[in-house]
Enzyme design. Structure first.
Site, PDB file in Angstrom:
ATOM      1  N   ASP A   4       0.860  -1.083   0.091  1.00  0.00           N
ATOM      2  CA  ASP A   4       0.117  -0.080  -0.245  1.00  0.00           C
ATOM      3  C   ASP A   4       0.887   1.144   0.129  1.00  0.00           C
ATOM      4  OD1 ASP A   4       0.888   0.331   2.682  1.00  0.00           O
ATOM      5  OD2 ASP A   4      -1.205   0.419   3.413  1.00  0.00           O
ATOM      6  N   HIS A   5       0.323   2.400   0.303  1.00  0.00           N
ATOM      7  CA  HIS A   5       0.998   3.550   0.143  1.00  0.00           C
ATOM      8  C   HIS A   5       2.216   3.706   1.347  1.00  0.00           C
ATOM      9  CE1 HIS A   5      -2.414   3.951   2.694  1.00  0.00           C
ATOM     10  NE2 HIS A   5      -1.741   4.957   3.548  1.00  0.00           N
TER      11      HIS A   5
ATOM     12  N   CYS B 181       3.186  -2.846   4.061  1.00  0.00           N
ATOM     13  CA  CYS B 181       2.414  -1.514   4.442  1.00  0.00           C
ATOM     14  C   CYS B 181       3.231  -0.893   5.323  1.00  0.00           C
ATOM     15  CB  CYS B 181       1.206  -2.105   4.702  1.00  0.00           C
ATOM     16  SG  CYS B 181       1.055  -2.787   6.338  1.00  0.00           S
ATOM     17  N   GLY B 182       2.440   0.006   6.180  1.00  0.00           N
ATOM     18  CA  GLY B 182       3.281   0.795   6.945  1.00  0.00           C
ATOM     19  C   GLY B 182       4.085   0.173   7.975  1.00  0.00           C
ATOM     20  N   THR B 183       3.474  -0.655   8.736  1.00  0.00           N
ATOM     21  CA  THR B 183       4.213  -1.729   9.695  1.00  0.00           C
ATOM     22  C   THR B 183       4.406  -2.921   9.210  1.00  0.00           C
ATOM     23  OG1 THR B 183       1.701  -2.391  10.400  1.00  0.00           O
ATOM     24  CG2 THR B 183       2.843  -0.474  11.492  1.00  0.00           C
ATOM     25  N   GLY B 184       3.622  -3.395   8.059  1.00  0.00           N
ATOM     26  CA  GLY B 184       3.570  -4.924   7.737  1.00  0.00           C
ATOM     27  C   GLY B 184       2.483  -5.845   8.619  1.00  0.00           C
ATOM     28  N   ILE B 185       1.949  -5.159   9.428  1.00  0.00           N
ATOM     29  CA  ILE B 185       0.904  -5.924  10.081  1.00  0.00           C
ATOM     30  C   ILE B 185      -0.365  -6.347   9.485  1.00  0.00           C
ATOM     31  CG2 ILE B 185      -0.394  -5.966  12.410  1.00  0.00           C
ATOM     32  CD1 ILE B 185       1.987  -4.315  13.612  1.00  0.00           C
ATOM     33  N   GLY B 186      -1.108  -5.275   8.977  1.00  0.00           N
ATOM     34  CA  GLY B 186      -2.328  -5.362   8.458  1.00  0.00           C
ATOM     35  C   GLY B 186      -2.240  -6.197   7.139  1.00  0.00           C
TER      36      GLY B 186
ATOM     37  N   HIS C 188      11.598 -23.000   9.040  1.00  0.00           N
ATOM     38  CA  HIS C 188      10.812 -23.633   9.909  1.00  0.00           C
ATOM     39  C   HIS C 188       9.178 -23.508   9.865  1.00  0.00           C
ATOM     40  CE1 HIS C 188      13.782 -23.624  13.660  1.00  0.00           C
ATOM     41  NE2 HIS C 188      14.260 -24.049  12.680  1.00  0.00           N
TER      42      HIS C 188
ATOM     43  N   ARG D 169      10.582 -32.505  11.368  1.00  0.00           N
ATOM     44  CA  ARG D 169       9.450 -32.108  12.475  1.00  0.00           C
ATOM     45  C   ARG D 169       8.642 -30.711  12.048  1.00  0.00           C
ATOM     46  NH1 ARG D 169      14.479 -30.371  14.142  1.00  0.00           N
ATOM     47  NH2 ARG D 169      14.631 -28.104  15.348  1.00  0.00           N
ATOM     48  N   HIS D 170       9.320 -29.876  11.139  1.00  0.00           N
ATOM     49  CA  HIS D 170       8.798 -28.782  10.752  1.00  0.00           C
ATOM     50  C   HIS D 170       7.453 -28.829   9.757  1.00  0.00           C
ATOM     51  CE1 HIS D 170      11.803 -26.517  13.200  1.00  0.00           C
ATOM     52  NE2 HIS D 170      12.601 -27.405  12.422  1.00  0.00           N
TER      53      HIS D 170
END
Ligand code: RB5
Length: 149
Positions: free
Chosen positions: A8-9, A65-70, A98, A132-133
């Site tokens: 995004d922006h 995005c701004g934080t990468g969270i959304g 992993h 295992r992963h």
């Protein structure tokens, strides 16, 4: 390997560094936008990149995005997407080794260009360890499918 990228922006400035890292990793870039700094909605780009990955058009994705969270939350709503929010090189490596993450998300307002470049280089150079992963990633898919563990 084909790498889908979307932002995004809030991620547009970081996109150039990320695209350079993808090119330097000898991968093909599929850029799904955005292409300007006009305000827009990060789920639109998470959706485009995520769909490109699960359809097989792209092998992996990079989201910004701004934080990468959304944008990571939105991408992880797509069945088959395992998107890791990454802020350092260790997590970039672990996301691939992993978690078999088929996408990573970075924040244009929290990660500088040089770090973002190295994160993407590291992620693309790392491979899933399996073993295992694999069993754990299989459990993620079962949760996604509404199955009991
Ligand atoms: C946009 O201002 C911002 O909310 C978005 O880029 C992202 O940080 C959301 O998680």
């Amino acid at each position: 390997m084909k790498i889908a990228i979307g932002c995004d922006h809030g991620g547009i400035v970081l996109k150039n560094s990320v695209k350079q890292a993808i090119a330097d990793s000898k991968c093909e870039i599929l850029d799904f936008g955005t292409f300007s700094d006009a305000s827009c909605d990060y789920p639109d780009f998470a959706y485009k990149v995520g769909k490109a990955i699960v359809s097989g058009e792209a092998d992996k994705g990079i989201l910004l995005c701004g934080t990468g969270i959304g944008i990571s939350i939105a991408a992880n709503k797509i069945k088959g997407i395992r998107c890791a929010h990454v802020t350092d090189l260790y997590c970039a490596q672990m996301a691939a080794e992993h978690n078999n993450a088929n996408a990573i998300a970075l924040g244009g307002r929290i990660t500088d260009s040089a770090t973002a470049y190295e994160i993407v280089k590291t992620y693309l150079a790392s491979t899933f360890a399996g073993g295992r992963h694999q069993a754990r990633v299989d459990k993620i898919a079962r949760i996604e499918n509404g199955e009991a563990l």
